[in-house]
Design a protein around this motif. Structure first.
Motif, PDB file in Angstrom:
ATOM      1  N   SER A  71       0.824  -1.208   0.000  1.00 41.00           N
ATOM      2  CA  SER A  71       0.000   0.000   0.000  1.00 41.00           C
ATOM      3  C   SER A  71       0.858   1.259   0.000  1.00 41.00           C
ATOM      4  N   PRO A  72       0.731   2.125  -1.016  1.00 40.69           N
ATOM      5  CA  PRO A  72       1.529   3.350  -1.037  1.00 40.69           C
ATOM      6  C   PRO A  72       1.063   4.408  -0.044  1.00 40.69           C
ATOM      7  N   ASP A  73      -0.089   4.192   0.602  1.00 40.82           N
ATOM      8  CA  ASP A  73      -0.621   5.211   1.512  1.00 40.82           C
ATOM      9  C   ASP A  73      -0.122   5.057   2.950  1.00 40.82           C
ATOM     10  N   GLY A  74       0.737   4.059   3.204  1.00 39.49           N
ATOM     11  CA  GLY A  74       1.294   3.905   4.547  1.00 39.49           C
ATOM     12  C   GLY A  74       0.518   2.984   5.467  1.00 39.49           C
ATOM     13  N   THR A  75      -0.373   2.177   4.920  1.00 48.81           N
ATOM     14  CA  THR A  75      -1.146   1.246   5.742  1.00 48.81           C
ATOM     15  C   THR A  75      -0.227   0.360   6.573  1.00 48.81           C
ATOM     16  N   ALA A  76       0.805  -0.202   5.950  1.00 43.44           N
ATOM     17  CA  ALA A  76       1.702  -1.116   6.661  1.00 43.44           C
ATOM     18  C   ALA A  76       2.405  -0.422   7.823  1.00 43.44           C
ATOM     19  N   GLY A  77       2.781   0.838   7.637  1.00 44.68           N
ATOM     20  CA  GLY A  77       3.442   1.572   8.710  1.00 44.68           C
ATOM     21  C   GLY A  77       2.557   1.741   9.932  1.00 44.68           C
ATOM     22  N   ILE A  78       1.276   1.968   9.702  1.00 47.60           N
ATOM     23  CA  ILE A  78       0.328   2.093  10.812  1.00 47.60           C
ATOM     24  C   ILE A  78       0.256   0.776  11.586  1.00 47.60           C
ATOM     25  N   VAL A  79       0.182  -0.329  10.845  1.00 52.31           N
ATOM     26  CA  VAL A  79       0.113  -1.646  11.487  1.00 52.31           C
ATOM     27  C   VAL A  79       1.372  -1.907  12.305  1.00 52.31           C
ATOM     28  N   LYS A  80       2.524  -1.617  11.730  1.00 51.15           N
ATOM     29  CA  LYS A  80       3.782  -1.899  12.441  1.00 51.15           C
ATOM     30  C   LYS A  80       3.930  -1.028  13.679  1.00 51.15           C
ATOM     31  N   GLY A  81       3.404   0.188  13.626  1.00 48.14           N
ATOM     32  CA  GLY A  81       3.419   1.027  14.815  1.00 48.14           C
ATOM     33  C   GLY A  81       2.586   0.437  15.942  1.00 48.14           C
ATOM     34  N   LEU A  82       1.421  -0.107  15.618  1.00 50.09           N
ATOM     35  CA  LEU A  82       0.559  -0.744  16.621  1.00 50.09           C
ATOM     36  C   LEU A  82       1.190  -2.032  17.146  1.00 50.09           C
ATOM     37  N   MET A  83       1.925  -2.728  16.299  1.00 43.14           N
ATOM     38  CA  MET A  83       2.600  -3.949  16.732  1.00 43.14           C
ATOM     39  C   MET A  83       3.638  -3.635  17.800  1.00 43.14           C
ATOM     40  N   GLN A  84       4.355  -2.557  17.619  1.00 42.54           N
ATOM     41  CA  GLN A  84       5.419  -2.201  18.561  1.00 42.54           C
ATOM     42  C   GLN A  84       4.869  -1.608  19.847  1.00 42.54           C
ATOM     43  N   ASP A  85       3.819  -0.798  19.729  1.00 36.26           N
ATOM     44  CA  ASP A  85       3.361  -0.035  20.883  1.00 36.26           C
ATOM     45  C   ASP A  85       2.383  -0.793  21.780  1.00 36.26           C
ATOM     46  N   GLU A  86       1.453  -1.530  21.170  1.00 35.65           N
ATOM     47  CA  GLU A  86       0.352  -2.087  21.970  1.00 35.65           C
ATOM     48  C   GLU A  86       0.103  -3.576  21.792  1.00 35.65           C
ATOM     49  N   PHE A  87       0.266  -4.079  20.592  1.00 35.60           N
ATOM     50  CA  PHE A  87      -0.213  -5.428  20.294  1.00 35.60           C
ATOM     51  C   PHE A  87       0.925  -6.338  19.816  1.00 35.60           C
ATOM     52  N   ARG A  88       2.028  -6.290  20.510  1.00 32.62           N
ATOM     53  CA  ARG A  88       3.248  -6.981  20.077  1.00 32.62           C
ATOM     54  C   ARG A  88       3.036  -8.476  19.843  1.00 32.62           C
ATOM     55  N   ASP A  89       2.303  -9.154  20.695  1.00 34.00           N
ATOM     56  CA  ASP A  89       2.145 -10.603  20.599  1.00 34.00           C
ATOM     57  C   ASP A  89       0.819 -11.033  19.974  1.00 34.00           C
ATOM     58  N   ARG A  90       0.038 -10.069  19.477  1.00 32.23           N
ATOM     59  CA  ARG A  90      -1.287 -10.416  18.946  1.00 32.23           C
ATOM     60  C   ARG A  90      -1.508  -9.914  17.518  1.00 32.23           C
ATOM     61  N   LEU A  91      -0.675  -9.009  17.064  1.00 28.28           N
ATOM     62  CA  LEU A  91      -0.829  -8.409  15.738  1.00 28.28           C
ATOM     63  C   LEU A  91       0.404  -8.713  14.895  1.00 28.28           C
ATOM     64  N   PHE A  92       0.165  -9.168  13.651  1.00 28.81           N
ATOM     65  CA  PHE A  92       1.259  -9.566  12.765  1.00 28.81           C
ATOM     66  C   PHE A  92       0.993  -9.017  11.362  1.00 28.81           C
TER      67      PHE A  92
END
Length: 250
Positions: free
Chosen positions: A42-63
């Protein structure tokens, strides 16, 4: 090690307006679902949003699995299915990112498979009438009669053959031969249901209300519908010459 027996696969392409909200809505459910996002560059940065949530809040539940370019809905789900099966999830879900599928319906699909003994649960728009909100009438009719057409050609006993909101028991995904699933777009949903049916798995339609997206852009196109129209005929003809692996007996 899994923190849940269930994982929700969400394919994305340019879903920055929806992705954080849908992740938070699913993560807020009592069952404790995990989420796997399959992002097609996705050129709009969708993946970056997901990776930010993975690091900050959902490390063991979001991939996330990132792919280069738009490779098709079907290949995205198959990549997700293989990922989930390799990690031992018992229940694997398909879900859109745009809130057309209500997160609060996930436990109902899960119950059909985990408690009621079904192998596939389909969030069905048409099993109890026509439950679609904010779609143009032409698109509602096209979708509704597409399912009627699928039933007529294939004999598949399902009211909503094109539904993309589903739960699979792991055994279904271990049995289906993914290298023989050929469709990538709209017809992929039909092919997966037809294949599960031909393999002898028990399917239940769970009534849901489908709500058209409010944010972002639909990925539907005329080419997707034409794939389904002619693909269904090819699917039926090829089934006459194919032996489907059968559901293992308990």
């Amino acid at each position: 090690m899994n923190t849940s027996d269930s994982i929700v696969i969400i394919p994305t392409y340019n879903e920055k307006e929806n992705i954080e909200n849908i992740i938070r809505a699913v993560m807020g459910l009592e069952h404790g679902f995990n989420i796997l996002v399959i992002d097609d560059g996705s050129p709009d940065g969708t993946a970056g949003i997901v990776k930010g949530l993975m690091q900050d809040e959902f490390r063991d539940r979001l991939f996330i699995v990132e792919r280069s370019g738009k490779l098709g809905l079907g290949t995205a789900y198959i990549a997700g299915f293989k990922w989930a099966v390799e990690r031992g999830y018992d229940y694997v879900f398909e879900m859109d990112a745009d809130f057309s599928h209500a997160p609060q319906d996930l436990p109902r699909l899960l119950e059909a498979c985990s408690a009621e003994g079904y192998d596939v649960a389909i969030g069905s728009r048409y099993v109890s009438g026509v439950n679609v909100v904010n779609w143009p009438m032409g698109r509602v009719l096209m979708s509704y009669f597409a399912s009627k057409y699928v039933h007529m050609v294939t004999g598949l006993p399902i009211h909503d053959a094109t539904a993309g909101f589903k739960c699979y028991r792991r055994q279904v995904l271990e049995t289906i031969e993914f290298d023989k699933i050929h469709f990538k777009g709209y017809a992929f949903q039909i092919e997966m249901k037809f294949t599960a049916y031909k393999c002898g798995f028990k399917i239940k339609e769970v009534p849901v209300v489908f709500v058209n997206r409010e944010l972002g852009t639909s990925k539907m196109s005329g080419g997707i519908f034409s794939e389904a129209l002619f693909g269904v005929i090819r699917l039926k003809i090829s089934s006459w010459f194919r032996r489907y692996p059968q559901k293992p007996q308990a």
